[in-house]
Design a protein around this motif. Sequence first.
Motif, PDB file in Angstrom:
ATOM      1  N   ILE A  46       0.881  -1.169   0.000  1.00 15.64           N
ATOM      2  CA  ILE A  46       0.000   0.000   0.000  1.00 15.64           C
ATOM      3  C   ILE A  46       0.914   1.212   0.000  1.00 15.64           C
ATOM      4  N   ALA A  47       1.003   1.859  -1.139  1.00 14.65           N
ATOM      5  CA  ALA A  47       1.959   2.951  -1.321  1.00 14.65           C
ATOM      6  C   ALA A  47       1.738   4.083  -0.332  1.00 14.65           C
ATOM      7  N   ALA A  48       0.499   4.463  -0.111  1.00 18.21           N
ATOM      8  CA  ALA A  48       0.217   5.610   0.748  1.00 18.21           C
ATOM      9  C   ALA A  48       0.649   5.361   2.189  1.00 18.21           C
ATOM     10  N   GLU A  49       0.633   4.119   2.626  1.00 19.68           N
ATOM     11  CA  GLU A  49       0.952   3.813   4.012  1.00 19.68           C
ATOM     12  C   GLU A  49       2.313   3.142   4.176  1.00 19.68           C
ATOM     13  N   ARG A  50       2.972   2.823   3.081  1.00 23.69           N
ATOM     14  CA  ARG A  50       4.249   2.109   3.113  1.00 23.69           C
ATOM     15  C   ARG A  50       4.142   0.843   3.962  1.00 23.69           C
ATOM     16  N   ASP A  51       3.043   0.182   3.780  1.00 22.82           N
ATOM     17  CA  ASP A  51       2.752  -1.045   4.497  1.00 22.82           C
ATOM     18  C   ASP A  51       2.236  -2.038   3.465  1.00 22.82           C
ATOM     19  N   SER A  52       2.043  -3.278   3.894  1.00 18.92           N
ATOM     20  CA  SER A  52       1.516  -4.253   2.950  1.00 18.92           C
ATOM     21  C   SER A  52       0.277  -4.922   3.523  1.00 18.92           C
ATOM     22  N   VAL A  53      -0.546  -5.438   2.617  1.00 14.77           N
ATOM     23  CA  VAL A  53      -1.766  -6.148   2.957  1.00 14.77           C
ATOM     24  C   VAL A  53      -1.587  -7.585   2.506  1.00 14.77           C
ATOM     25  N   LYS A  54      -1.962  -8.528   3.371  1.00 15.84           N
ATOM     26  CA  LYS A  54      -1.885  -9.939   3.011  1.00 15.84           C
ATOM     27  C   LYS A  54      -3.184 -10.346   2.322  1.00 15.84           C
ATOM     28  N   ILE A  55      -3.038 -11.039   1.197  1.00 18.85           N
ATOM     29  CA  ILE A  55      -4.206 -11.506   0.471  1.00 18.85           C
ATOM     30  C   ILE A  55      -4.050 -12.986   0.139  1.00 18.85           C
ATOM     31  N   ALA A  56      -5.173 -13.609  -0.156  1.00 17.61           N
ATOM     32  CA  ALA A  56      -5.220 -14.957  -0.709  1.00 17.61           C
ATOM     33  C   ALA A  56      -6.051 -14.839  -1.978  1.00 17.61           C
ATOM     34  N   VAL A  57      -5.667 -15.574  -3.012  1.00 20.49           N
ATOM     35  CA  VAL A  57      -6.344 -15.458  -4.300  1.00 20.49           C
ATOM     36  C   VAL A  57      -6.757 -16.837  -4.786  1.00 20.49           C
ATOM     37  N   TRP A  75     -18.711 -19.598  -5.633  1.00 22.15           N
ATOM     38  CA  TRP A  75     -19.333 -18.945  -4.484  1.00 22.15           C
ATOM     39  C   TRP A  75     -19.127 -19.787  -3.224  1.00 22.15           C
ATOM     40  N   GLY A  76     -19.448 -21.063  -3.316  1.00 23.92           N
ATOM     41  CA  GLY A  76     -19.286 -21.950  -2.168  1.00 23.92           C
ATOM     42  C   GLY A  76     -17.845 -22.044  -1.712  1.00 23.92           C
ATOM     43  N   GLN A  77     -16.947 -22.212  -2.649  1.00 22.65           N
ATOM     44  CA  GLN A  77     -15.525 -22.320  -2.321  1.00 22.65           C
ATOM     45  C   GLN A  77     -15.024 -21.015  -1.707  1.00 22.65           C
ATOM     46  N   PHE A  78     -15.419 -19.890  -2.291  1.00 24.54           N
ATOM     47  CA  PHE A  78     -14.973 -18.593  -1.788  1.00 24.54           C
ATOM     48  C   PHE A  78     -15.369 -18.420  -0.325  1.00 24.54           C
ATOM     49  N   PHE A  79     -16.631 -18.660  -0.015  1.00 24.35           N
ATOM     50  CA  PHE A  79     -17.079 -18.399   1.347  1.00 24.35           C
ATOM     51  C   PHE A  79     -16.575 -19.429   2.350  1.00 24.35           C
ATOM     52  N   LEU A  80     -16.354 -20.648   1.945  1.00 26.04           N
ATOM     53  CA  LEU A  80     -15.715 -21.626   2.828  1.00 26.04           C
ATOM     54  C   LEU A  80     -14.300 -21.164   3.168  1.00 26.04           C
ATOM     55  N   TYR A  81     -13.535 -20.790   2.142  1.00 27.38           N
ATOM     56  CA  TYR A  81     -12.168 -20.325   2.366  1.00 27.38           C
ATOM     57  C   TYR A  81     -12.144 -19.033   3.183  1.00 27.38           C
ATOM     58  N   ALA A  82     -13.065 -18.114   2.889  1.00 28.59           N
ATOM     59  CA  ALA A  82     -13.101 -16.835   3.600  1.00 28.59           C
ATOM     60  C   ALA A  82     -13.347 -17.047   5.091  1.00 28.59           C
ATOM     61  N   ARG A  83     -14.274 -17.926   5.433  1.00 29.13           N
ATOM     62  CA  ARG A  83     -14.566 -18.189   6.848  1.00 29.13           C
ATOM     63  C   ARG A  83     -13.392 -18.900   7.530  1.00 29.13           C
ATOM     64  N   ALA A  84     -12.764 -19.819   6.819  1.00 31.90           N
ATOM     65  CA  ALA A  84     -11.605 -20.504   7.382  1.00 31.90           C
ATOM     66  C   ALA A  84     -10.453 -19.515   7.594  1.00 31.90           C
ATOM     67  N   LEU A  85     -10.257 -18.596   6.660  1.00 32.43           N
ATOM     68  CA  LEU A  85      -9.209 -17.581   6.819  1.00 32.43           C
ATOM     69  C   LEU A  85      -9.502 -16.666   8.003  1.00 32.43           C
ATOM     70  N   GLN A  86     -10.770 -16.349   8.231  1.00 31.95           N
ATOM     71  CA  GLN A  86     -11.122 -15.510   9.385  1.00 31.95           C
ATOM     72  C   GLN A  86     -10.633 -16.141  10.681  1.00 31.95           C
ATOM     73  N   ARG A  87     -10.691 -17.464  10.748  1.00 27.47           N
ATOM     74  CA  ARG A  87     -10.273 -18.173  11.949  1.00 27.47           C
ATOM     75  C   ARG A  87      -8.757 -18.354  12.027  1.00 27.47           C
ATOM     76  N   ARG A  88      -8.128 -18.668  10.910  1.00 22.36           N
ATOM     77  CA  ARG A  88      -6.708 -19.025  10.879  1.00 22.36           C
ATOM     78  C   ARG A  88      -5.769 -17.849  10.636  1.00 22.36           C
ATOM     79  N   ASP A  89      -6.209 -16.917   9.800  1.00 25.27           N
ATOM     80  CA  ASP A  89      -5.342 -15.806   9.386  1.00 25.27           C
ATOM     81  C   ASP A  89      -6.226 -14.580   9.153  1.00 25.27           C
ATOM     82  N   PRO A  90      -6.773 -13.996  10.234  1.00 23.11           N
ATOM     83  CA  PRO A  90      -7.779 -12.936  10.088  1.00 23.11           C
ATOM     84  C   PRO A  90      -7.277 -11.661   9.420  1.00 23.11           C
TER      85      PRO A  90
END
Length: 142
Positions: A46-57, A75-90
């Motif tokens: 993130i250029a404005a903050e000189r920081d980085s954001v973690k993403i999964a794709v 849709w199903g895969q996205f939301f399963l992964y999104a909820r699992a990421l909330q728990r493991r890597d919020p």
Amino acid sequence: MPAKDLYHDTVRTALIKDGGTITDDPLILKIGERSTFVDLGAEKLIAAERDSVKIAVEIKSFLSPSPINDLENAWGQFFLYARALQRRDPNRRLYLAVSRNTFDTLFQEEAGKILLEEPGFSIIVFDSNSEEIILWIPQINP
């Protein structure tokens, strides 16, 4: 190890061109006793903050004879992964990566618009010819 999506290398290149750093290929995501594989893990500066954001794709081609079936599965895969990421890597945000053609067709129809309106849904649109990201929803950089 799961098979790579048709656009895997294209999206990987596009993320790097867009200032991302690939950290995992694939990103292993534990769900209880099971492991699943998100296509890519990355960090985006993130250029404005000189920081980085973690993403999964999670990359989807939408090439089956039934685009609506592809949408249901994504849709199903996205939301399963999104909820699992909330728990493991919020601190990591999940994005679904789709080609410009898919976005300009399926995601402009009612079924695709329903997904785009879903709270928590994030999408990356890429150009498969130029191997570039053309749209982030929501945008990462302010």
